[in-house]
Design a protein around this motif. Sequence first.
Motif, PDB file in Angstrom:
ATOM      1  N   ASN A 132     -19.372  -1.030  -3.060  1.00 17.50           N
ATOM      2  CA  ASN A 132     -20.546  -0.454  -2.330  1.00 17.50           C
ATOM      3  C   ASN A 132     -21.328  -1.585  -1.558  1.00 17.50           C
ATOM      4  OD1 ASN A 132     -21.815   1.518  -0.921  1.00 17.50           O
ATOM      5  ND2 ASN A 132     -23.381   1.685  -2.782  1.00 17.50           N
ATOM      6  N   SER A 133     -20.845  -2.431  -0.652  1.00 15.48           N
ATOM      7  CA  SER A 133     -21.381  -3.433   0.030  1.00 15.48           C
ATOM      8  C   SER A 133     -20.750  -3.590   1.324  1.00 15.48           C
ATOM      9  CB  SER A 133     -21.453  -4.750  -0.797  1.00 15.48           C
ATOM     10  OG  SER A 133     -21.978  -5.764  -0.136  1.00 15.48           O
ATOM     11  N   ASP A 134     -21.555  -3.599   2.304  1.00 20.08           N
ATOM     12  CA  ASP A 134     -21.269  -3.819   3.712  1.00 20.08           C
ATOM     13  C   ASP A 134     -20.677  -5.262   3.872  1.00 20.08           C
ATOM     14  OD1 ASP A 134     -21.178  -1.268   4.503  1.00 20.08           O
ATOM     15  OD2 ASP A 134     -23.317  -1.560   5.257  1.00 20.08           O
ATOM     16  N   ALA A 135     -21.142  -6.244   2.994  1.00 22.35           N
ATOM     17  CA  ALA A 135     -20.617  -7.602   3.158  1.00 22.35           C
ATOM     18  C   ALA A 135     -19.328  -7.910   2.565  1.00 22.35           C
ATOM     19  CB  ALA A 135     -21.879  -8.497   2.453  1.00 22.35           C
ATOM     20  N   LEU A 136     -18.885  -7.026   1.984  1.00 17.59           N
ATOM     21  CA  LEU A 136     -17.324  -7.323   1.367  1.00 17.59           C
ATOM     22  C   LEU A 136     -16.492  -7.535   2.384  1.00 17.59           C
ATOM     23  CD1 LEU A 136     -15.573  -7.405  -1.317  1.00 17.59           C
ATOM     24  CD2 LEU A 136     -15.506  -4.780  -0.929  1.00 17.59           C
ATOM     25  N   LYS A 160      -7.399  -0.647   7.198  1.00 16.43           N
ATOM     26  CA  LYS A 160      -8.185  -1.416   8.165  1.00 16.43           C
ATOM     27  C   LYS A 160      -8.702  -0.370   9.164  1.00 16.43           C
ATOM     28  CE  LYS A 160      -9.628  -4.839  10.900  1.00 16.43           C
ATOM     29  NZ  LYS A 160     -10.874  -5.673  10.141  1.00 16.43           N
ATOM     30  N   GLY A 161      -8.057   0.582   9.553  1.00 12.10           N
ATOM     31  CA  GLY A 161      -8.709   1.793  10.420  1.00 12.10           C
ATOM     32  C   GLY A 161      -9.793   2.397   9.886  1.00 12.10           C
ATOM     33  N   GLU A 162      -9.618   2.869   8.321  1.00 10.41           N
ATOM     34  CA  GLU A 162     -10.721   3.416   7.609  1.00 10.41           C
ATOM     35  C   GLU A 162     -11.920   2.556   7.425  1.00 10.41           C
ATOM     36  OE1 GLU A 162     -11.925   6.842   5.234  1.00 10.41           O
ATOM     37  OE2 GLU A 162      -9.877   6.436   6.161  1.00 10.41           O
ATOM     38  N   PHE A 163     -11.902   1.291   6.994  1.00 13.01           N
ATOM     39  CA  PHE A 163     -12.847   0.258   6.652  1.00 13.01           C
ATOM     40  C   PHE A 163     -13.321  -0.734   7.338  1.00 13.01           C
ATOM     41  CE2 PHE A 163     -11.014   2.641   2.890  1.00 13.01           C
ATOM     42  CZ  PHE A 163     -12.112   3.370   2.389  1.00 13.01           C
ATOM     43  N   GLY A 164     -12.788  -0.890   8.583  1.00 11.76           N
ATOM     44  CA  GLY A 164     -13.029  -1.889   9.268  1.00 11.76           C
ATOM     45  C   GLY A 164     -13.221  -3.358   8.914  1.00 11.76           C
ATOM     46  N   PRO A 165     -14.216  -4.082   9.063  1.00  8.12           N
ATOM     47  CA  PRO A 165     -14.403  -5.272   8.959  1.00  8.12           C
ATOM     48  C   PRO A 165     -14.342  -5.571   7.246  1.00  8.12           C
ATOM     49  CG  PRO A 165     -16.413  -4.291   9.327  1.00  8.12           C
ATOM     50  CD  PRO A 165     -15.501  -3.459   9.718  1.00  8.12           C
ATOM     51  N   VAL A 166     -14.392  -4.637   6.494  1.00  8.51           N
ATOM     52  CA  VAL A 166     -14.450  -4.874   5.059  1.00  8.51           C
ATOM     53  C   VAL A 166     -12.870  -5.282   4.587  1.00  8.51           C
ATOM     54  CG1 VAL A 166     -14.465  -3.650   2.806  1.00  8.51           C
ATOM     55  CG2 VAL A 166     -16.081  -3.091   4.410  1.00  8.51           C
ATOM     56  N   ILE A 167     -12.025  -4.809   5.385  1.00  9.89           N
ATOM     57  CA  ILE A 167     -10.464  -5.003   5.096  1.00  9.89           C
ATOM     58  C   ILE A 167     -10.287  -6.092   6.193  1.00  9.89           C
ATOM     59  CG2 ILE A 167      -8.184  -4.351   5.366  1.00  9.89           C
ATOM     60  CD1 ILE A 167      -9.589  -2.946   3.044  1.00  9.89           C
ATOM     61  N   ALA A 168     -10.529  -7.504   5.634  1.00 18.02           N
ATOM     62  CA  ALA A 168     -10.516  -8.575   6.498  1.00 18.02           C
ATOM     63  C   ALA A 168      -9.147  -9.246   6.858  1.00 18.02           C
ATOM     64  CB  ALA A 168     -11.585  -9.755   5.971  1.00 18.02           C
ATOM     65  N   GLY A 169      -8.294  -8.920   5.974  1.00 18.49           N
ATOM     66  CA  GLY A 169      -6.984  -9.720   6.431  1.00 18.49           C
ATOM     67  C   GLY A 169      -6.087  -9.268   5.276  1.00 18.49           C
ATOM     68  N   LEU A 170      -4.875 -10.308   5.141  1.00 16.92           N
ATOM     69  CA  LEU A 170      -3.906 -10.045   4.189  1.00 16.92           C
ATOM     70  C   LEU A 170      -3.087 -11.241   3.949  1.00 16.92           C
ATOM     71  CD1 LEU A 170      -1.391  -7.334   3.938  1.00 16.92           C
ATOM     72  CD2 LEU A 170      -0.597  -9.550   4.466  1.00 16.92           C
ATOM     73  N   LYS A 171      -3.019 -11.757   2.575  1.00 15.68           N
ATOM     74  CA  LYS A 171      -1.940 -12.921   2.416  1.00 15.68           C
ATOM     75  C   LYS A 171      -0.486 -12.210   2.086  1.00 15.68           C
ATOM     76  CE  LYS A 171      -0.639 -16.623  -0.801  1.00 15.68           C
ATOM     77  NZ  LYS A 171      -0.672 -17.191  -2.138  1.00 15.68           N
ATOM     78  N   ASP A 172       0.174 -12.831   2.934  1.00 15.61           N
ATOM     79  CA  ASP A 172       1.708 -12.360   2.848  1.00 15.61           C
ATOM     80  C   ASP A 172       2.488 -13.471   2.055  1.00 15.61           C
ATOM     81  OD1 ASP A 172       4.317 -11.197   3.054  1.00 15.61           O
ATOM     82  OD2 ASP A 172       4.512 -12.022   5.038  1.00 15.61           O
ATOM     83  N   SER A 173       2.954 -13.262   0.770  1.00 19.92           N
ATOM     84  CA  SER A 173       3.749 -14.215   0.109  1.00 19.92           C
ATOM     85  C   SER A 173       5.103 -13.769  -0.326  1.00 19.92           C
ATOM     86  CB  SER A 173       3.024 -13.915  -1.359  1.00 19.92           C
ATOM     87  OG  SER A 173       1.720 -15.062  -1.387  1.00 19.92           O
TER      88      SER A 173
END
Length: 307
Positions: A132-136, A160-173
């Motif tokens: 519950n933080s917009d900074a996450l 990403k569409g639902e949470f915008g900037p909170v979903i900042a990226g992805l590591k693809d291993s």
Amino acid sequence: MSKARRGIYAAAVTPFDEEGNVDAGKLIAYCRHLVTDGGCDGVAPTGTTGEGNSISARDRLALPAAFANAGFASDQVIFGTGACAAGDAVAYTKASLEAGLPNVLVLPPFYYKNASDEGLYAYYVRLIDKVNSDALRIYLYHFPQMSMTPLSPSLVARLKGEFGPVIAGLKDSSGDFSQSAAFVEATGGVDKDFDVYPSSEAMVFDAMATNCAGIISGSTNAFGNLVREALDANEAGREQALANVKAARATAAKYPLMPGMKQIEAWRTGDDSWTRMAPPLVELTREQKAGLRADLDTLQAARNAAQ
């Protein structure tokens, strides 16, 4: 607090004391080396290469504050906070956020196999709601060979569409660059503020040309400077510099990654305690150590000859 800077990251290995606890002071000093002399822009502790799922909850909860107290910038560290239990992931993520380090790398819940996209979506929603933080800033972690729980491009785009900037990226291993490209295509990549990080520095120029944000790699523990040299090289020197990166990555791939990187650090520092592993992982055998030493000498000789 801010989103993690783009660039080259080391998935930092973790030093343990004689009792199997994380040596936080040594880890912090090591990560400081990685972002200075080690050639990296940032570090990703307590991930796979850092044996994150073999580290005690007590240590995982304490490490973010230790990094913050050591002066690491909020955009320079991406802590691994994934766990099978959503409540544990919430606790680890809150500890990082409360320390002023909002960027976290989150595996999907990986014990129950064949999880549906709907179930995985529910896991990340619970994490976001409970923190519950917009900074996450969450970096999703796609590592199907290890987790056996893949993240689909459609699920990633939905989050990403639902949470915008909170979903900042992805590591693809996954090790498959076409998979990284698929995540970029589904989200828009850096043009849409979604930062995809492939896991091999051998892909660094492909990544930069395909709207990825950089690389998060285990072998940049030892070879981050080679990647930096390739990125900084002029046009005439770029081909050879990338060849050096690919040769180093191929060498790393010949050995178990985590003990191999720890052995290289033990040689660099003269501190054999770096070779301690958390069970079930074990250090390199005598034969593996000898092979790695010979391979590193061959790499250095080839670099010297090319200069």
